[in-house]
Write a protein that holds these residues in place. Structure first.
Motif, PDB file in Angstrom:
ATOM      1  N   ARG A 130       2.074   6.532  -7.192  1.00  0.00           N
ATOM      2  CA  ARG A 130       1.238   7.403  -7.386  1.00  0.00           C
ATOM      3  C   ARG A 130       1.529   8.806  -7.284  1.00  0.00           C
ATOM      4  O   ARG A 130       1.397   9.730  -8.107  1.00  0.00           O
ATOM      5  N   GLN A 139       1.152   3.947  -3.132  1.00  0.00           N
ATOM      6  CA  GLN A 139       0.887   5.450  -2.631  1.00  0.00           C
ATOM      7  C   GLN A 139       2.084   6.309  -3.296  1.00  0.00           C
ATOM      8  O   GLN A 139       2.220   7.028  -3.937  1.00  0.00           O
ATOM      9  N   GLU A 156       1.070  -1.175   0.091  1.00  0.00           N
ATOM     10  CA  GLU A 156       0.020   0.041   0.085  1.00  0.00           C
ATOM     11  C   GLU A 156       0.674   1.184   0.038  1.00  0.00           C
ATOM     12  O   GLU A 156       0.560   2.276  -0.721  1.00  0.00           O
ATOM     13  N   SER A 157       1.849   1.419   0.882  1.00  0.00           N
ATOM     14  CA  SER A 157       2.903   2.340   0.848  1.00  0.00           C
ATOM     15  C   SER A 157       3.734   2.458  -0.381  1.00  0.00           C
ATOM     16  O   SER A 157       3.860   3.491  -0.969  1.00  0.00           O
TER      17      SER A 157
END
Length: 61
Positions: A13, A10, A6-7
């Motif tokens: 992105r 992110q 997830e990190s």
């Protein structure tokens, strides 16, 4: 340090967003930045040279 998917996603992105917003400088902007940077380097060199001369003169007195 805990790195998970997830990190990482992110971070990717955020990097893509920055690259999307940024633009390549045109020739005039590049030349202006190069002149300012060169002037800064010369100025720092002159200041260092003056400090060096003053230090040598004080050392000899």
């Amino acid at each position: 340090m805990n790195i998970n998917r997830e990190s990482t996603a992110q971070f990717i992105r955020q990097c893509r967003r920055v690259l999307h917003v940024s633009k390549k400088p045109d020739r005039e902007e590049y030349q202006q930045v190069a002149k300012i940077t060169g002037l800064g380097i010369i100025l720092i060199g002159v200041i260092g040279f003056i400090i060096s001369i003053i230090a040598q003169l004080i050392g000899y007195l």
